[in-house]
Design a protein around this motif. Structure first.
Motif, mmCIF file in Angstrom:
data_model
loop_
_atom_site.group_PDB
_atom_site.id
_atom_site.type_symbol
_atom_site.label_atom_id
_atom_site.label_comp_id
_atom_site.label_asym_id
_atom_site.label_seq_id
_atom_site.Cartn_x
_atom_site.Cartn_y
_atom_site.Cartn_z
ATOM 1 N N TYR A 7 -43.043 -15.551 -1.231
ATOM 2 C CA TYR A 7 -43.045 -14.471 -0.235
ATOM 3 C C TYR A 7 -42.432 -13.199 -0.812
ATOM 4 C CZ TYR A 7 -44.355 -17.860 3.312
ATOM 5 O OH TYR A 7 -45.022 -18.811 4.035
ATOM 6 N N GLU A 8 -42.545 -13.032 -2.121
ATOM 7 C CA GLU A 8 -41.939 -11.881 -2.789
ATOM 8 C C GLU A 8 -42.364 -10.550 -2.157
ATOM 9 O OE1 GLU A 8 -41.451 -9.903 -7.222
ATOM 10 O OE2 GLU A 8 -42.339 -11.885 -7.031
ATOM 11 N N ALA A 13 -40.768 -5.875 0.770
ATOM 12 C CA ALA A 13 -41.038 -4.922 1.848
ATOM 13 C C ALA A 13 -39.846 -4.827 2.804
ATOM 14 C CB ALA A 13 -42.302 -5.313 2.599
ATOM 15 N N LEU A 14 -39.160 -5.930 3.026
ATOM 16 C CA LEU A 14 -37.967 -5.940 3.869
ATOM 17 C C LEU A 14 -36.882 -5.053 3.259
ATOM 18 C CD1 LEU A 14 -36.598 -7.237 6.384
ATOM 19 C CD2 LEU A 14 -35.920 -9.127 4.874
ATOM 20 N N TYR A 15 -36.703 -5.167 1.950
ATOM 21 C CA TYR A 15 -35.739 -4.315 1.238
ATOM 22 C C TYR A 15 -36.169 -2.847 1.302
ATOM 23 C CZ TYR A 15 -33.089 -2.368 -2.705
ATOM 24 O OH TYR A 15 -32.280 -1.589 -3.508
ATOM 25 N N ALA A 16 -37.445 -2.590 1.074
ATOM 26 C CA ALA A 16 -37.951 -1.210 1.132
ATOM 27 C C ALA A 16 -37.731 -0.618 2.524
ATOM 28 C CB ALA A 16 -39.429 -1.169 0.752
ATOM 29 N N SER A 17 -37.884 -1.433 3.553
ATOM 30 C CA SER A 17 -37.662 -0.976 4.927
ATOM 31 C C SER A 17 -36.185 -0.634 5.153
ATOM 32 C CB SER A 17 -38.125 -2.059 5.899
ATOM 33 O OG SER A 17 -37.926 -1.654 7.219
ATOM 34 N N PHE A 18 -35.303 -1.433 4.588
ATOM 35 C CA PHE A 18 -33.866 -1.129 4.653
ATOM 36 C C PHE A 18 -33.594 0.242 4.031
ATOM 37 C CE2 PHE A 18 -29.816 -0.833 2.512
ATOM 38 C CZ PHE A 18 -28.898 -1.244 3.472
ATOM 39 N N ALA A 72 -34.407 3.097 -5.755
ATOM 40 C CA ALA A 72 -34.076 1.763 -6.263
ATOM 41 C C ALA A 72 -35.238 1.113 -6.990
ATOM 42 C CB ALA A 72 -33.638 0.869 -5.102
ATOM 43 N N VAL A 73 -34.875 0.148 -7.801
ATOM 44 C CA VAL A 73 -35.857 -0.677 -8.506
ATOM 45 C C VAL A 73 -35.457 -2.138 -8.316
ATOM 46 C CG1 VAL A 73 -34.647 -0.452 -10.733
ATOM 47 C CG2 VAL A 73 -37.052 -1.087 -10.691
ATOM 48 N N ILE A 74 -36.415 -2.936 -7.841
ATOM 49 C CA ILE A 74 -36.170 -4.362 -7.641
ATOM 50 C C ILE A 74 -36.246 -5.056 -8.984
ATOM 51 C CG2 ILE A 74 -37.069 -6.477 -6.585
ATOM 52 C CD1 ILE A 74 -38.093 -4.690 -4.274
ATOM 53 N N ARG A 75 -35.240 -5.871 -9.263
ATOM 54 C CA ARG A 75 -35.200 -6.626 -10.529
ATOM 55 C C ARG A 75 -35.768 -8.023 -10.377
ATOM 56 N NH1 ARG A 75 -35.002 -2.532 -13.851
ATOM 57 N NH2 ARG A 75 -33.065 -1.377 -13.785
ATOM 58 N N SER A 76 -35.512 -8.665 -9.232
ATOM 59 C CA SER A 76 -36.036 -10.023 -9.047
ATOM 60 C C SER A 76 -35.980 -10.413 -7.575
ATOM 61 C CB SER A 76 -35.241 -11.042 -9.872
ATOM 62 O OG SER A 76 -33.897 -11.130 -9.419
ATOM 63 N N VAL A 77 -36.881 -11.315 -7.226
ATOM 64 C CA VAL A 77 -36.863 -11.999 -5.940
ATOM 65 C C VAL A 77 -37.084 -13.459 -6.278
ATOM 66 C CG1 VAL A 77 -37.953 -12.282 -3.683
ATOM 67 C CG2 VAL A 77 -37.845 -10.001 -4.732
ATOM 68 N N ARG A 78 -36.121 -14.295 -5.897
ATOM 69 C CA ARG A 78 -36.262 -15.702 -6.267
ATOM 70 C C ARG A 78 -35.806 -16.619 -5.147
ATOM 71 N NH1 ARG A 78 -31.300 -17.750 -8.142
ATOM 72 N NH2 ARG A 78 -29.738 -16.136 -8.520
ATOM 73 N N PRO A 79 -36.389 -17.811 -5.109
ATOM 74 C CA PRO A 79 -35.967 -18.778 -4.093
ATOM 75 C C PRO A 79 -34.574 -19.308 -4.416
ATOM 76 C CG PRO A 79 -37.667 -19.717 -5.507
ATOM 77 C CD PRO A 79 -37.474 -18.301 -5.943
ATOM 78 N N VAL A 80 -33.805 -19.554 -3.367
ATOM 79 C CA VAL A 80 -32.482 -20.150 -3.517
ATOM 80 C C VAL A 80 -32.505 -21.558 -2.928
ATOM 81 C CG1 VAL A 80 -30.046 -19.953 -2.872
ATOM 82 C CG2 VAL A 80 -31.348 -17.902 -3.433
ATOM 83 N N ALA A 81 -33.164 -21.686 -1.795
ATOM 84 C CA ALA A 81 -33.336 -22.956 -1.078
ATOM 85 C C ALA A 81 -34.548 -22.764 -0.175
ATOM 86 C CB ALA A 81 -32.078 -23.274 -0.269
ATOM 87 N N TRP A 121 -39.279 -12.944 7.765
ATOM 88 C CA TRP A 121 -38.081 -12.832 6.944
ATOM 89 C C TRP A 121 -37.133 -11.782 7.500
ATOM 90 C CZ3 TRP A 121 -36.829 -16.009 2.959
ATOM 91 C CH2 TRP A 121 -37.823 -16.904 2.562
ATOM 92 N N LYS A 122 -35.849 -12.110 7.471
ATOM 93 C CA LYS A 122 -34.795 -11.204 7.933
ATOM 94 C C LYS A 122 -33.667 -11.204 6.898
ATOM 95 C CE LYS A 122 -36.387 -9.963 11.993
ATOM 96 N NZ LYS A 122 -36.555 -8.583 12.391
ATOM 97 N N ILE A 123 -32.903 -10.133 6.897
ATOM 98 C CA ILE A 123 -31.769 -10.022 5.988
ATOM 99 C C ILE A 123 -30.578 -10.761 6.586
ATOM 100 C CG2 ILE A 123 -30.172 -8.461 4.809
ATOM 101 C CD1 ILE A 123 -32.377 -6.265 5.110
ATOM 102 N N SER A 124 -30.041 -11.705 5.826
ATOM 103 C CA SER A 124 -28.832 -12.411 6.231
ATOM 104 C C SER A 124 -27.597 -11.719 5.666
ATOM 105 C CB SER A 124 -28.888 -13.866 5.744
ATOM 106 O OG SER A 124 -27.700 -14.540 6.097
#
Length: 154
Positions: A7-8, A13-18, A72-81, A121-124
């Motif tokens: 879901y990268e 897009a969630l970060y860009a919206s922030f 900003a520049v996104i460096r990575s989006v990765r699964p944690v769990a 997706w939401k920001i925790s």
């Protein structure tokens, strides 16, 4: 190396919206992407807890002074769990009324996103950490140049 998140695009897009909400100086727009119990830890260490509190606190911040705008520049989006992802980005800020980045305001953004169901997706947690790179001015200068490359020509 950890695989990219499936879901990268949504998380990015969630970060860009922030960032867009911040740059428009809208506490409501910034908070809209947060989970009800989300947290923000700001550049100065200030902790805002809960989506409604984030909106109110940032409305007060935006109303009290002109805040710098993010690039900003996104460096990575990765699964944690399952249902949890970590986005890492580097950001710079352009002070109000200025036309260039202030390298003293560079930061590392960490954003933990959670799937609240159905790919919603939401920001925790969002944390902004100063990127001073003490003794590594070359790294700070390289980031400044990279971020300047993202700015629209004047």
């Amino acid at each position: 190396m950890t695989a990219a998140h499936p879901y990268e695009a949504k998380i990015s897009a969630l970060y860009a919206s922030f960032l867009d909400g911040w740059n428009r100086r809208s506490g409501a727009a910034v908070a809209a992407g947060f989970a009800d119990d989300g947290d923000v830890i700001g550049f100065d260490g200030t902790h805002h807890r809960g989506r409604l509190s984030i909106a109110a606190d940032l409305r007060q911040v935006f109303g009290s002074h002109e805040t710098p705008a993010y690039v900003a520049v996104i460096r990575s989006v990765r699964p944690v769990a399952p249902g949890v992802a970590l986005l890492l980005a580097h950001a710079g800020m352009i002070p109000a009324g200025e036309g260039d980045l202030d390298p003293e305001l560079h930061s590392v953004h960490s954003m933990v996103a959670v799937d609240e169901g159905g790919g919603r997706w939401k920001i925790s947690l969002f944390q902004s950490t100063p990127a001073a790179w003490h003794g590594r001015e070359d790294a700070r200068d390289a980031l400044t140049q990279e971020l300047r490359g993202l700015l629209a020509p004047q």
